[in-house]
Write an enzyme that holds these catalytic residues in place. Structure first.
Site, PDB file in Angstrom:
ATOM      1  CB  SER A 194      -0.945  -0.066   1.203  1.00 44.70           C
ATOM      2  OG  SER A 194      -1.930   0.931   1.131  1.00 44.70           O
ATOM      3  CG  ASP A 200      -5.819  -2.499  -4.431  1.00 47.38           C
ATOM      4  OD1 ASP A 200      -6.446  -1.654  -3.778  1.00 47.38           O
ATOM      5  OD2 ASP A 200      -4.777  -3.025  -4.024  1.00 47.38           O
ATOM      6  CG  HIS A 211      -5.089  -2.650  -0.130  1.00 44.85           C
ATOM      7  ND1 HIS A 211      -4.573  -2.043  -1.258  1.00 44.85           N
ATOM      8  CD2 HIS A 211      -4.550  -1.996   0.930  1.00 44.85           C
ATOM      9  CE1 HIS A 211      -3.764  -1.064  -0.878  1.00 44.85           C
ATOM     10  NE2 HIS A 211      -3.728  -1.019   0.424  1.00 44.85           N
TER      11      HIS A 211
END
Length: 497
Positions: free
Chosen positions: A205, A430, A459
């Site tokens: 991320s 995502d 994710h």
């Protein structure tokens, strides 16, 4: 504006700052009892400059932890350092992948010490704050979707107060240094303190953006790098556009989840079509708006809870179960899941700190629009087609419009001499980091390889069971080998109720 000479001074400050910790190393000891990190995980501290233009000036201490490799000394390949994202996430639980015997990481842990850290401002590392934590979690909050101009004015006032609170509670000197580039410089000091000449890194991320900036600033210091669920590193994207793009992607993944709920109507009884499930969502939302459930769960709290479904497949069953229970007459399950726990003061401090760091880094990293007209126009337009997250996301980020310290220019992420091949992993659906971000980084990092998980959208792909991906992650970490071309993998297994 971060002028070129200031950035050059910061960059020169990095090696100066790393020299002392490289000599001193880290004084490892058992972790403090209240950190929740069992033996044989060890904890320590690394000192870094608050401001890299003044490497001998004020220092802050960063918390780090590690567990040694499980294989032989001959198998050991150094330390693997992890960042889970945010900005505002702590990586300190990473070594627990070894103590909990996480099967996906057994092979890598034979070769690597697993190292986590709290980035600057986070957790135990000179933590910052923007609001009293109990106030921060208090519910119910106003519905993020405005009905009137007065609603917008009230939210604008809250955002401005929050930005002011960051300056008051954290101090402008610290806020000014809360940037991704400084966290990347901190990462290089940690590398030196670990006694490593080159960094092995796993970022998920926002951790992918931290990795991209590190790879740009310190290309010759990278040994292996995996970035998973990628933030688009384009300067045009950081950070205003990134959040608008998220709103679109969240709507798409929300619909994927509703389709799944409808397909499992025998378990959840919420409708056999996406439209039927959406009607139930809108009914729940309207009920909570008119009369907060349990006195505490309004639309804002509902979004806080339900957004975990488009984020993570692991939340599909738990969120659908609570949703289903509510319509079967059990409102307490929803209150327990979505309402804040005011008795959990430690958890509330962590939540408020995470939000403070998220805001500080995104607002200080880059210029944001200061014109309310622009924010209003962009979000009003988006909300017509992508209503699930748009306004909630806008208010979360609006403190950046009145940010009390100078906003910087993001690092221009690209390949420089010495950068080895980077492994990029991304799912196509995502919500938090849309797929084009991985393609953008792939183009910018020459020699990188992209593994695409087609048709999936959870994710954080490297934490899921998908042999097509897991085997390639292991091979890269253990041998440095990548496929000769990009790879497309079929999706991991869909959750079952």
């Amino acid at each position: 504006m971060c002028f070129p000479y200031a950035r050059a001074r910061q960059q020169r400050g990095g090696p100066t700052a790393a020299a002392g910790p490289a000599k001193a190393g880290i004084d490892w000891a058992d972790c403090p009892a209240d950190w929740g990190l069992e033996k044989p995980i060890q904890c320590g501290w690394v000192s870094v400059p608050l401001d890299y233009t003044n490497p001998y000036g004020k220092q802050i201490k960063l918390a780090v932890d590690r567990i040694g490799n499980t294989g032989t000394q001959a198998e050991r390949q150094g330390a693997l350092v992890y960042n889970p994202g945010g900005p505002g996430g702590s990586g300190m639980r990473f070594p627990r992948r070894v103590t909990t015997k996480n099967p996906l990481w057994v092979n890598a842990s034979k070769a690597y010490d697993f190292v986590g850290f709290d980035p600057r401002g986070v957790g135990h590392s000179a933590p910052i704050s923007c609001e009293d934590p109990q106030e921060f979690v208090k519910a119910p909050k106003a519905d993020p979707v405005p009905d009137t101009e007065a609603d917008k004015t009230a939210q604008r006032k809250l955002a401005e107060q929050y930005a002011d609170g960051c300056a008051e509670r954290t101090g402008r000197a610290m806020l000014q240094q809360m940037t991704t580039a400084n966290t990347a410089r901190d990462l290089d000091v940690i590398r030196a303190a670990l006694g490593e000449t080159k960094l092995n890194y796993l970022g998920v991320s926002y951790g992918t953006y931290l990795g991209a900036v590190y790879g740009t600033l310190f290309p010759g210091h990278v040994r292996r790098m995996i970035v998973d669920s990628v933030v688009n590193p384009s300067r045009k994207n950081i950070w205003y556009q990134a959040n608008l793009d998220q709103d679109v992607a969240f709507e798409g993944r929300w619909k994927d989840w509703e389709d799944w709920v409808a397909a499992h109507d025998s378990a959840f009884h919420l409708g056999t079509t996406r439209d039927a499930v959406q009607a139930k969502w809108l009914q729940l939302r309207a009920t909570a708006k008119a009369n907060p459930i349990g006195g505490v769960v309004g639309p804002a709290e509902l979004i806080g809870f339900f957004q975990s479904a488009p984020y993570y497949d692991s939340s599909w069953v738990p969120v659908a179960t609570v949703f289903s229970k509510y319509f079967a007459g059990d409102t307490q399950a929803l209150v327990d899941a979505a309402a804040p726990d005011l008795t959990d003061t430690a958890g509330n401090i962590t939540s408020e700190n995470g939000n403070a760091v998220y805001t500080a880094v995104e607002c200080t990293d880059a210029k944001w629009p200061t014109s309310w007209k622009k924010w209003d126009r962009d979000n009003t337009e988006l909300n017509t087609q992508y209503p699930f997250m748009t306004w909630a996301n806008a208010w979360l980020n609006l403190p950046c419009a009145t940010w009390p310290v100078k906003q910087q220019t993001p690092v221009n992420v690209k390949t420089h001499k010495g950068l080895p091949p980077v492994l990029i992993v991304q799912s196509t659906r995502d919500a938090a980091t849309p797929y084009p971000g991985a393609v953008e980084l792939h183009q910018r990092f020459k020699g990188s390889r992209l593994i695409t998980e087609q048709g999936a959208g959870s994710h954080g792909v490297t934490g899921l069971v998908n042999p097509c991906i897991n085997s390639r992650v292991d091979t890269y970490l253990l041998t440095g080998q990548l496929d000769s071309a990009d790879v497309t993998c079929t999706p991991h297994a869909t959750p079952q109720p």
